[in-house]
Design an enzyme around this catalytic site. Structure first.
Site, PDB file in Angstrom:
ATOM      1  N   CYS A   1       8.357 -42.629 -54.914  1.00  0.00           N
ATOM      2  CA  CYS A   1       8.361 -42.416 -56.363  1.00  0.00           C
ATOM      3  C   CYS A   1       7.125 -41.624 -56.790  1.00  0.00           C
ATOM      4  CB  CYS A   1       8.401 -43.771 -57.062  1.00  0.00           C
ATOM      5  SG  CYS A   1       8.871 -43.704 -58.791  1.00  0.00           S
TER       6      CYS A   1
ATOM      7  N   GLY B   1      20.834 -55.031 -30.312  1.00  0.00           N
ATOM      8  CA  GLY B   1      21.370 -56.080 -31.172  1.00  0.00           C
ATOM      9  C   GLY B   1      21.288 -57.473 -30.578  1.00  0.00           C
TER      10      GLY B   1
ATOM     11  N   CYS C   1      15.911 -43.373 -61.854  1.00  0.00           N
ATOM     12  CA  CYS C   1      14.613 -44.056 -61.901  1.00  0.00           C
ATOM     13  C   CYS C   1      13.890 -43.637 -63.187  1.00  0.00           C
ATOM     14  CB  CYS C   1      13.781 -43.665 -60.679  1.00  0.00           C
ATOM     15  SG  CYS C   1      12.046 -44.142 -60.800  1.00  0.00           S
TER      16      CYS C   1
END
Lengths: 258, 277
Positions: B269, B29, B238
């Site tokens: 997808c 970080g 979707c």
């Protein structure tokens, strides 16, 4: 138990190159005491305040601060991390211009809550509750809590700044011309508020001002500064009613009587 | 392409980038400054990500590049082709086949696995910039863990909108220490950062910073006790593959105001549709 001073300053000197900011300043500040620092512009008042509040690094001297747990630290020797933690928890600085002390793009509630979040508060409802509480204490209507400080009048901004400073219950408040730039009636109201807050919360405060009326109303003791040095010190009434040093006499006699 | 070194940058520059990456991995970080180079694409198009990718890519890597989840947008296609020409590595659109994934604004829906590296393109790396414009001061705030102001921002969101309205680039705390901007990924992807099996590298070219989240590092999104962190939800699946647990984009499909919600991850997808056939 013999009480110890909250803040003990010895031989504090700050030079800007060849010029002197403040020279060999020494005083004690006791718990619950309000110390006024008066003098003309350029006399080193603000330099002194910034040295004490850690915003400037003095060239020499010592500033002993007694912490909540009773231990005493020299603020000029402790690591910066510890100094900044003290600045978040034990001190507060009220700026002359509220724009320096507030986040103008953050709502009033967020401004007051920032110091709480800075010391670890993570509950929205509680932070907001405390913010509302403090707005009421400084006489800002609670329905203004979500408004931005830019929408506030100058006097309200200054009171908001005070609420923001006091929300974490500091023990020592530095004030730099807290009533500068306000008109007479607003000034009177603010002074009244400050006086009662300082008394109720048993705060210690160092108030820098060029306005002797402010000093008389707020301060218990006065330091008179000229050219970076303290030329006279004593109880407020004593210094203002019976000034000994020629410069103090000049300062007192320069006040316009309406 | 022999006029160019492998992966475009010269070896000294790649070493410099790798050194910064090693430091970034060692301090999760923490933003490590690096000597960002001019790249053959403009700032804001992924110069930081491209340099990090060039620093870590090897001849055996399989590269996938996505932009907003899609493999076929201009930015993704250009960067993929750039590395294909400059290194000759294999490229893919399949998340599980890739060893190195450069991404802008998304983390793939397909779960990442150990051994993969994800490179994020970062526009502004400094999470404290919103409240503190001075770089010297923000560095000090990171060093001393003065992170109270981050919650001021969340406080303002709840005050104005009744909830935390920050929907992307949602600040996180890495390994209980540094506050980090996860680049403009939707907050939907924030839980995927937490204990990710893959190495996550972040490159900001204009701001000249590299930071990292090593595998299995805890990453926590900032929140209030009474306003816990939540991710986006949709009430429809979707419209193409029927997925109910992926991040959906709204697309306008005709000029009569017709709208369709589709997965932003095109690879995910399409593969779901193939499976359904």
């Amino acid at each position: 138990m013999i009480p110890r001073p909250l803040l003990s300053v010895r031989g504090l000197t700050k030079r800007y190159g060849q010029r002197v900011g403040c020279l060999d300043i020494g005083f004690d500040l006791w718990p619950g005491e309000v110390l006024g620092v008066v003098g003309e512009s350029g006399s080193g008042k603000t330099t002194l305040l910034h040295c004490l509040s850690g915003r400037l690094e003095p060239n020499s001297g010592s500033v002993s601060f007694s912490q909540r747990d009773g231990s005493v630290v020299d603020l000029l020797q402790v690591p910066e991390a510890a100094r900044r933690r003290l600045a978040r928890t034990d001190w507060a600085l009220v700026h002359q211009n509220p724009r320096d002390g507030l986040r103008m793009g953050v709502s009033a509630g967020g401004n007051v809550g920032e110091r709480l979040m800075g010391v670890g508060a993570r509950h929205y409802g509680q932070i907001r509750g405390q913010a509302l509480d403090w707005l009421e204490q400084v006489e800002i209507p609670q329905d203004r809590v979500d408004d931005l400080p830019v929408e506030f009048s100058g006097g309200m901004q200054q009171r908001l700044q005070i609420a923001r400073c006091l929300v974490t219950r500091p023990r020592l408040v530095f004030m730099d011309e807290p009533t500068g730039g306000l008109d007479a009636s607003v000034q009177a109201r603010l002074l009244d508020l400050l006086r009662s807050l300082v008394a109720d919360l048993h705060l210690s405060a160092i108030v820098v001002t060029h306005d002797l009326a402010v000093a008389r109303l707020l301060a218990h003791r006065l330091l008179v500064m000229k050219d970076g040095e303290v030329v006279e010190s004593g109880l407020t009434d004593q210094v203002l009613d019976d000034p000994q040093h020629p410069y103090s006499q000049l300062l007192v006699s320069s006040v316009l009587q309406p | 392409m022999s006029a160019y070194n492998f992966a475009y940058l010269d070896e000294q520059t790649k070493r410099m980038i790798r050194r910064s990456i090693l430091k970034a991995v060692a301090i999760p970080g923490y933003q490590v400054p690096f000597g960002s180079r001019e790249m053959p694409l403009s700032y804001g198009w992924g110069t930081g990500g491209v340099q990090v990718t060039a620093g870590v890519i090897g001849p055996d890597d399989v590269l996938k590049v996505i932009d907003q989840g899609a493999d076929d947008t201009t930015n993704a296609v250009s960067i993929r082709r750039f590395f294909a020409r400059m290194t000759g590595v294999k490229t893919t659109t399949r998340t599980e086949d890739a060893t190195l994934i450069q991404t802008r604004h998304r983390i793939p829906e397909t779960p990442l696995r150990a051994g993969q590296i994800v490179v994020f393109q970062v526009p502004i790396p400094e999470p404290l910039r919103w409240l503190e414009p001075r770089e010297a001061e923000t560095r000090k705030m990171h060093a001393l863990e003065e992170y109270g102001v981050m919650h001021v921002r969340l406080y303002e969101d709840i005050t104005q909108h009744g909830r935390v309205a920050t929907a992307y680039d949602y600040p996180v705390r890495v390994n209980g220490r540094y506050i980090m901007r996860p680049s403009p990924i939707p907050k939907f992807d924030n839980p995927k950062l937490d204990r990710s099996p893959a190495l996550l590298l972040f490159g900001a070219g204009r701001e000249k910073r590299i930071y990292a989240v090593p595998p299995w590092t805890p990453v926590k999104s900032l929140d209030f006790e009474d306003h816990p962190f939540t991710i986006e939800k949709w009430d429809q699946p979707c419209g193409v593959c029927g997925s109910r647990d992926s991040f959906l984009d709204e697309v306008i499909v005709d000029d009569k105001g017709g709208r369709l919600l589709v997965c932003s991850d095109t690879d995910y997808c399409e593969r779901r549709r193939e499976d359904q056939r």
